[in-house]
Design a protein around this motif. Sequence first.
Motif, PDB file in Angstrom:
ATOM      1  N   MET A   1      20.732   7.804  37.045  1.00 24.24           N
ATOM      2  CA  MET A   1      21.504   8.967  36.642  1.00 24.24           C
ATOM      3  C   MET A   1      21.098   9.464  35.258  1.00 24.24           C
ATOM      4  SD  MET A   1      25.646   9.357  36.248  1.00 24.24           S
ATOM      5  CE  MET A   1      25.720   8.746  34.571  1.00 24.24           C
ATOM      6  N   THR A   2      20.559   8.596  34.413  1.00 29.74           N
ATOM      7  CA  THR A   2      20.246   8.948  33.039  1.00 29.74           C
ATOM      8  C   THR A   2      19.360  10.179  32.944  1.00 29.74           C
ATOM      9  OG1 THR A   2      20.415   6.616  32.470  1.00 29.74           O
ATOM     10  CG2 THR A   2      19.353   8.037  30.870  1.00 29.74           C
ATOM     11  N   GLY A   3      18.521  10.411  33.966  1.00 30.39           N
ATOM     12  CA  GLY A   3      17.521  11.469  33.917  1.00 30.39           C
ATOM     13  C   GLY A   3      18.017  12.820  33.483  1.00 30.39           C
ATOM     14  N   ASP A   4      19.044  13.379  34.127  1.00 32.04           N
ATOM     15  CA  ASP A   4      19.474  14.737  33.791  1.00 32.04           C
ATOM     16  C   ASP A   4      20.818  14.767  33.084  1.00 32.04           C
ATOM     17  OD1 ASP A   4      21.076  13.992  35.916  1.00 32.04           O
ATOM     18  OD2 ASP A   4      21.139  16.007  36.767  1.00 32.04           O
ATOM     19  N   ARG A   5      21.363  13.615  32.731  1.00 33.04           N
ATOM     20  CA  ARG A   5      22.691  13.558  32.109  1.00 33.04           C
ATOM     21  C   ARG A   5      22.665  13.029  30.672  1.00 33.04           C
ATOM     22  NH1 ARG A   5      27.120  15.742  35.121  1.00 33.04           N
ATOM     23  NH2 ARG A   5      26.244  16.125  37.199  1.00 33.04           N
ATOM     24  N   ILE A   6      21.754  12.151  30.363  1.00 27.21           N
ATOM     25  CA  ILE A   6      21.672  11.592  29.006  1.00 27.21           C
ATOM     26  C   ILE A   6      20.293  11.949  28.462  1.00 27.21           C
ATOM     27  CG2 ILE A   6      21.909   9.528  27.583  1.00 27.21           C
ATOM     28  CD1 ILE A   6      23.502   8.250  29.864  1.00 27.21           C
ATOM     29  N   LEU A   7      20.220  13.071  27.788  1.00 30.85           N
ATOM     30  CA  LEU A   7      18.939  13.637  27.386  1.00 30.85           C
ATOM     31  C   LEU A   7      18.607  13.375  25.922  1.00 30.85           C
ATOM     32  CD1 LEU A   7      19.248  17.044  29.273  1.00 30.85           C
ATOM     33  CD2 LEU A   7      18.148  14.933  30.053  1.00 30.85           C
ATOM     34  N   ASP A   8      19.523  12.776  25.182  1.00 27.80           N
ATOM     35  CA  ASP A   8      19.264  12.428  23.788  1.00 27.80           C
ATOM     36  C   ASP A   8      18.635  11.029  23.739  1.00 27.80           C
ATOM     37  OD1 ASP A   8      20.085  13.070  20.748  1.00 27.80           O
ATOM     38  OD2 ASP A   8      20.425  10.941  21.150  1.00 27.80           O
ATOM     39  N   ARG A   9      17.453  10.918  23.162  1.00 24.14           N
ATOM     40  CA  ARG A   9      16.719   9.644  23.192  1.00 24.14           C
ATOM     41  C   ARG A   9      17.464   8.536  22.462  1.00 24.14           C
ATOM     42  NH1 ARG A   9      10.328  11.212  22.173  1.00 24.14           N
ATOM     43  NH2 ARG A   9      10.053  12.492  24.065  1.00 24.14           N
ATOM     44  N   THR A  10      18.068   8.880  21.332  1.00 22.01           N
ATOM     45  CA  THR A  10      18.779   7.853  20.564  1.00 22.01           C
ATOM     46  C   THR A  10      19.931   7.272  21.366  1.00 22.01           C
ATOM     47  OG1 THR A  10      18.206   8.925  18.471  1.00 22.01           O
ATOM     48  CG2 THR A  10      20.072   7.406  18.449  1.00 22.01           C
ATOM     49  N   LEU A  11      20.742   8.148  21.961  1.00 22.34           N
ATOM     50  CA  LEU A  11      21.905   7.669  22.703  1.00 22.34           C
ATOM     51  C   LEU A  11      21.518   7.047  24.041  1.00 22.34           C
ATOM     52  CD1 LEU A  11      24.506  10.472  21.902  1.00 22.34           C
ATOM     53  CD2 LEU A  11      24.128   8.280  20.746  1.00 22.34           C
ATOM     54  N   ALA A  12      20.369   7.442  24.599  1.00 22.66           N
ATOM     55  CA  ALA A  12      19.927   6.825  25.849  1.00 22.66           C
ATOM     56  C   ALA A  12      19.673   5.334  25.678  1.00 22.66           C
ATOM     57  CB  ALA A  12      18.667   7.522  26.351  1.00 22.66           C
ATOM     58  N   TRP A  13      19.319   4.923  24.466  1.00 28.22           N
ATOM     59  CA  TRP A  13      19.090   3.503  24.204  1.00 28.22           C
ATOM     60  C   TRP A  13      20.402   2.719  24.098  1.00 28.22           C
ATOM     61  CZ3 TRP A  13      14.761   0.952  24.869  1.00 28.22           C
ATOM     62  CH2 TRP A  13      13.557   1.653  24.825  1.00 28.22           C
TER      63      TRP A  13
ATOM     64  N   GLU B   1      31.664   7.922  28.166  1.00 32.71           N
ATOM     65  CA  GLU B   1      31.446   7.766  29.601  1.00 32.71           C
ATOM     66  C   GLU B   1      30.842   9.066  30.120  1.00 32.71           C
ATOM     67  OE1 GLU B   1      34.338   6.369  32.316  1.00 32.71           O
ATOM     68  OE2 GLU B   1      34.842   4.574  31.160  1.00 32.71           O
ATOM     69  N   VAL B   2      29.630   8.981  30.638  1.00 35.06           N
ATOM     70  CA  VAL B   2      28.939  10.153  31.170  1.00 35.06           C
ATOM     71  C   VAL B   2      29.120  10.132  32.684  1.00 35.06           C
ATOM     72  CG1 VAL B   2      26.768  11.399  31.320  1.00 35.06           C
ATOM     73  CG2 VAL B   2      27.282  10.047  29.274  1.00 35.06           C
ATOM     74  N   ASN B   3      29.948  11.050  33.183  1.00 36.68           N
ATOM     75  CA  ASN B   3      30.366  11.026  34.582  1.00 36.68           C
ATOM     76  C   ASN B   3      29.626  12.108  35.372  1.00 36.68           C
ATOM     77  OD1 ASN B   3      31.669  10.857  37.019  1.00 36.68           O
ATOM     78  ND2 ASN B   3      33.738  11.092  36.205  1.00 36.68           N
ATOM     79  N   SER B   4      28.740  11.689  36.251  1.00 37.73           N
ATOM     80  CA  SER B   4      27.939  12.643  37.023  1.00 37.73           C
ATOM     81  C   SER B   4      28.730  13.288  38.157  1.00 37.73           C
ATOM     82  CB  SER B   4      26.690  11.955  37.589  1.00 37.73           C
ATOM     83  OG  SER B   4      27.059  10.907  38.462  1.00 37.73           O
TER      84      SER B   4
ATOM     85  N   GLU C   1      27.551   4.952  32.129  1.00 34.79           N
ATOM     86  CA  GLU C   1      27.309   5.909  33.212  1.00 34.79           C
ATOM     87  C   GLU C   1      28.293   5.669  34.355  1.00 34.79           C
ATOM     88  OE1 GLU C   1      22.749   6.849  33.481  1.00 34.79           O
ATOM     89  OE2 GLU C   1      23.017   4.682  33.252  1.00 34.79           O
ATOM     90  N   THR C   2      28.909   6.747  34.832  1.00 36.59           N
ATOM     91  CA  THR C   2      29.829   6.654  35.961  1.00 36.59           C
ATOM     92  C   THR C   2      29.578   7.811  36.926  1.00 36.59           C
ATOM     93  OG1 THR C   2      31.572   7.965  34.897  1.00 36.59           O
ATOM     94  CG2 THR C   2      31.621   5.588  34.517  1.00 36.59           C
TER      95      THR C   2
END
Length: 414
Positions: free
Chosen positions: A1-13, A116-119, A170-171
């Motif tokens: 899910m990270t692909g199109d929802r968490i686009l900030d590199r710092t926070l993706a880590w 919480e990033v909810n797709s 991720e949810t």
Amino acid sequence: MTGDRILDRTLAWRVASAAEAAAGIGPGKTVAFSGFAGSGRPKAVPEALGLVREWPEGVDVRHSRVAQHAASGFYGALDVAVVEVAAILPNGLLVPGSSVGNNQTWLDVADAVILEVNSWHPRGFEGFHDIHHGSQLPPARAPIQLTTPMQRIGDPFLLVDPAKVVAVVETDRPDRGSPPRVIDEESRAIAELVVDFLRYEVRHGRLHHSLLPLHAGAGPVADAVLTGLQDAEFEHLTAYTDTVRDGLLDLLDSGKLIGVSATSFGLSEAGARRFNDDVHHYKGRVLLRTQDISNHPEVIRRLGLIAIDSMAEADIHGNVNALGGSGDFASNAHLNVFAAPSTAERGTISRIVPFVGHVDHTAHDVQVIITEQGVADLRGISPAARARRIIDRCAHPDFRAQLTDLVDSAQLTR
């Protein structure tokens, strides 16, 4: 899910499981959760935390004041904010989900943040929100420059200091849907009286054919009013309220309503599917704001709202025990209407009582009371006339004599 929802590199880590995120919240910490009317509330982290004691327990405060109180430290320090969002953009901007509420305040005030990033939220949510960042604490407050319901005065995104974000979870889970609308005949009859009263106001030149911006609270009567407006002659309506309910989507789809401003959705499961499946259809016609703006007394007074709210009971003096978060709207509206059946418990209890058990709205603020029995317009009449009118027009016939005796006895003892 990270692909199109968490686009900030710092926070993706900083992606972590709900259990890992919850483990970082120690005992005794004060945690603020996002969400309003069941929408936009984080799902995974609260479950991983297990039992959470609600605090301040039982506090009843106007929705417009919560952000100011929290920022002023009235509730003590805020250790952690857990906020649900639809996406994180490459520059760290947060796309809100189905509610805004006090999320920006939680992000500003909390020492640490879990996102919480909810797709489940449609990616098309970007652009549906108006986040006002200009509120200051007294004495530095400035006027709120909002003069029409759909005017934008902020930005489409929530802001967060990336250094505060300790975990991103991720949810893909739906909001808790509101119960499906069940509009009974009694509610329908009350709604017809409400719509007829609005017609009366138009005929007497106190309202325009497009009325004024509407606030319709929770409950079957308010839902029935929205359905009644669907078939009424009024056109080009607007709404400035706290929650977008199914009935407002119906009015948008029919073209009766040209726009609705709120702080959250409060849709049924079917309503949420309907919105999510056709999100772009509603873009530009639904605007979600921060809770301190959607419920702001200054804005409500300036826009001149018509507030239609349900009530648990009203007394013969005109005081009302209301339902839901009606306070900010009814107290500051141009015109307020409180509506409910005249009885409860299958007709065994009168909702028109000698004294309400809890006063949400004093008689000074209550303008119109409507039950299936009739309409009591209380504007510009004396307390004694108010009591007579409420009894004669709103009380059920089975209880009128008893209530009238109370009024007569009170007058004799003066």
